[in-house]
Design a protein around this motif. Structure first.
Motif, PDB file in Angstrom:
ATOM      1  N   ILE A 341       0.668  -1.711  -0.602  1.00 53.31           N
ATOM      2  CA  ILE A 341      -0.077  -0.057  -0.337  1.00 53.31           C
ATOM      3  C   ILE A 341       1.097   1.273  -0.558  1.00 53.31           C
ATOM      4  O   ILE A 341       0.356   2.138  -0.492  1.00 53.31           O
ATOM      5  CB  ILE A 341      -0.857  -0.257   1.577  1.00 53.31           C
ATOM      6  N   ARG A 342       2.003   1.118   0.578  1.00 54.71           N
ATOM      7  CA  ARG A 342       3.423   2.571   0.859  1.00 54.71           C
ATOM      8  C   ARG A 342       3.365   2.242  -0.113  1.00 54.71           C
ATOM      9  O   ARG A 342       3.560   3.375  -1.090  1.00 54.71           O
ATOM     10  CB  ARG A 342       3.875   2.309   1.691  1.00 54.71           C
ATOM     11  N   HIS A 345       0.514   3.784  -2.746  1.00 60.00           N
ATOM     12  CA  HIS A 345       0.606   6.095  -2.945  1.00 60.00           C
ATOM     13  C   HIS A 345       1.943   6.301  -3.261  1.00 60.00           C
ATOM     14  O   HIS A 345       1.526   7.114  -3.752  1.00 60.00           O
ATOM     15  CB  HIS A 345       0.495   6.272  -1.053  1.00 60.00           C
ATOM     16  N   GLU A 346       3.226   6.152  -2.701  1.00 63.29           N
ATOM     17  CA  GLU A 346       4.605   6.328  -3.111  1.00 63.29           C
ATOM     18  C   GLU A 346       4.392   6.685  -4.899  1.00 63.29           C
ATOM     19  O   GLU A 346       5.158   7.682  -5.479  1.00 63.29           O
ATOM     20  CB  GLU A 346       5.857   5.615  -2.893  1.00 63.29           C
ATOM     21  N   GLN A 348       2.331   6.741  -7.212  1.00 60.86           N
ATOM     22  CA  GLN A 348       0.965   8.058  -7.167  1.00 60.86           C
ATOM     23  C   GLN A 348       1.510   9.132  -7.381  1.00 60.86           C
ATOM     24  O   GLN A 348       1.735  10.385  -8.307  1.00 60.86           O
ATOM     25  CB  GLN A 348       0.201   7.930  -6.960  1.00 60.86           C
ATOM     26  N   LEU A 349       2.637   9.887  -6.298  1.00 59.77           N
ATOM     27  CA  LEU A 349       2.737  10.507  -5.817  1.00 59.77           C
ATOM     28  C   LEU A 349       3.953  10.978  -6.906  1.00 59.77           C
ATOM     29  O   LEU A 349       4.333  12.646  -6.517  1.00 59.77           O
ATOM     30  CB  LEU A 349       3.580  10.898  -4.176  1.00 59.77           C
ATOM     31  N   GLU A 374     -10.109  -1.840   1.803  1.00 58.08           N
ATOM     32  CA  GLU A 374      -9.351  -1.324   1.121  1.00 58.08           C
ATOM     33  C   GLU A 374      -9.585  -2.317  -0.160  1.00 58.08           C
ATOM     34  O   GLU A 374      -9.084  -1.307  -1.478  1.00 58.08           O
ATOM     35  CB  GLU A 374      -8.203  -1.943   1.514  1.00 58.08           C
TER      36      GLU A 374
END
Length: 495
Positions: A341-342, A345-346, A348-349, A374
């Motif tokens: 999950i981390r 997000h990374e 996408q950022l 989720e």
């Protein structure tokens, strides 16, 4: 006047030809002498038509005429000896000597014709022809081109396995096979739909440092197109490189994935191949590192994958959507869903867009970890961006929903996915049927069974267990027996 013209011709004929030789006195020197002094087909017949030919005699005559200036005479004698002596058949050694002579003299069309004749007319295994050519190579030296012509002739005759075996055997013996011959083999393999062999030949070329040219790449691109793998490889490379790669990079990346699928795939050997391609500018840095990371992640070698990632960054190659997805998939498979999950997000950022495989990994990983909320979040994001999950991810998600008693939700999701082109399989329906069956909803189980059949899926008896079980639980024994009879008769099973 006519009589005067004929007399000199008779005199010339006598000066060229010796008198007919008896069957027991004929020797290779007699025949050679007649041919070198201008003797033709009729002369051979007149003087040696009744002799008993042997393989050793024929071979010696051919060797006496092995010089390029005598090659056509050797060919004349070769054809004459088999035409006028019906009981005589050339040995593979005779064929081989004649072929060597023709190749050395540049008579390649005639050499190919003799090769085709040797292949089709002799009953011995094809490997014997190669052995015969090798054993006569020093006696009638023609140069390595003779073996190229052999490979090309096998390819032309669509004897592709023999052609490849000949390449391997010859190169193991220290002979070189030209790129032209390999291209002929690739081209015929592609036209014959022998795609596995085409990849095998292409890989062998690179291993032996015979590097492809434009024709090789074009042929292998056609192979990928026919296999249906071309667009998938292009899609992967677009995610790595951000732009369309050169055809050679596409083909060599396709080779990597073909090799990776093999049971005996060795990552370290694969790395050697990729680095060799890199040295020849046939692939690019970012693709090499990304493919190695992919292989390490698929093998569960995360530490090695991260080491390669660090090296990739040090070499100035930034990360990409494909590499992020590789790491996300590896973490999901190993149950480290928090790290997955981390990374999501990374990713996408960092400006990289998740794609179908990324979302599928997350849906499957969250389902297996029991993180249903989720899982639903990633599913909704996936649908929003126009993707549908792969079969494994979908089945895991539907299974988790059914496990939590949310069969209606699972059924609604399947309806949405089917409308978007998702290809449900037997497992998908079996999971849903079991869920409704355990809840005692025989009506819904029956509907799912008919839907499964309507979509052309022919279930095995195990898949129909939920249907039979739920009907019996609801007291519908007659219907259960009816379905049991239909399934048994379709599968020819004992009832």
């Amino acid at each position: 006047m006519i009589l005067r013209l004929r007399r000199p011709l008779l005199i010339v004929r006598k000066s060229i030809h010796t008198k007919p030789t008896s069957p027991t006195a004929a020797s290779s020197s007699d025949i050679t002498g007649l041919l070198t002094n201008g003797g033709k087909w009729d002369s051979l017949t007149a003087h040696f038509g009744s002799i008993t030919l042997t393989n050793s005699l024929v071979e010696q005559v051919l060797l006496n005429l092995k010089e390029p200036s005598e090659a056509k005479k050797a060919l004349l004698f070769f054809h004459w000896s088999s035409t006028h002596h019906s009981s005589f058949h050339h040995s593979l050694r005779s064929y081989s000597i004649a072929i060597h002579i023709l190749v050395r003299s540049g008579l390649f069309i005639d050499a190919r014709a003799l090769l085709e004749s040797a292949i089709t007319k002799t009953s011995q295994p094809e490997s014997c022809l190669l052995d015969a050519l090798l054993s006569t190579y020093e006696a009638a030296p023609s140069g390595p081109r003779v073996f190229d012509i052999l490979v090309q002739t096998y390819a032309k005759m669509r004897m592709l396995d023999h052609a490849f075996d000949a390449c391997s055997h010859l190169m193991d013996r220290g002979f070189s096979i030209s790129l032209t011959s390999f291209n002929a083999l690739l081209r015929v393999a592609q036209k014959s739909n022998r795609y596995d062999l085409a990849w095998k030949v292409y890989e062998y070329m690179l291993q032996r440092r015979v590097y492809p040219d434009r024709n090789s790449i074009e042929t292998m691109t056609n192979v990928m197109c026919k296999q249906g793998s071309l667009q998938n490889i292009i899609s992967v490379l677009d995610k790595i490189n951000g732009k369309r790669c050169a055809p050679a990079v596409i083909v060599n990346s396709g080779l990597w994935f073909m090799i990776f699928k093999k049971d005996n795939f060795n990552v370290d050997h694969g790395i050697v191949l990729l680095k060799r391609l890199l040295q020849k500018d046939m692939i690019v840095d970012s693709v090499v590192y990304s493919l190695i990371i992919f292989a390490r992640c698929e093998r569960g070698e995360l530490d090695n994958a991260y080491e390669m990632f660090d090296e990739m960054l040090k070499r100035g190659c930034g990360s990409n959507a494909f590499v992020y997805t590789c790491f996300i998939g590896a973490h999901c498979k190993s149950g480290r869903i928090e790290e997955a999950i981390r990374l999501m997000h990374e990713m996408q950022l960092s400006g990289f867009k998740p794609y179908q495989k990324t979302y599928s990994y997350m849906i499957e990983g969250c389902s297996m970890s029991g993180r249903l909320d989720e899982c639903m979040t990633f599913y909704e994001g996936m649908i929003k961006h126009g993707f549908v999950p792969d079969s494994d991810a979908c089945n895991q998600m539907i299974g988790k929903l059914c496990e939590c008693g949310k069969m209606e939700k699972a059924n609604d999701i399947l309806t949405v996915l089917l409308d978007k082109g998702f290809k449900a399989n037997q497992v998908t329906y079996m999971i849903l049927m079991k869920g409704f069956g355990d809840a005692g909803n025989a009506r819904e189980v029956t509907k799912l069974y008919y839907e499964l059949r309507h979509r052309g899926i022919h279930p095995d008896p195990m898949a129909c267990e939920p249907l039979i079980k739920s009907l019996r639980q609801c007291g519908k024994f007659n219907e259960a027996e009816k379905f049991l009879h239909v399934i048994g008769s379709e599968k020819h099973l004992p009832l």
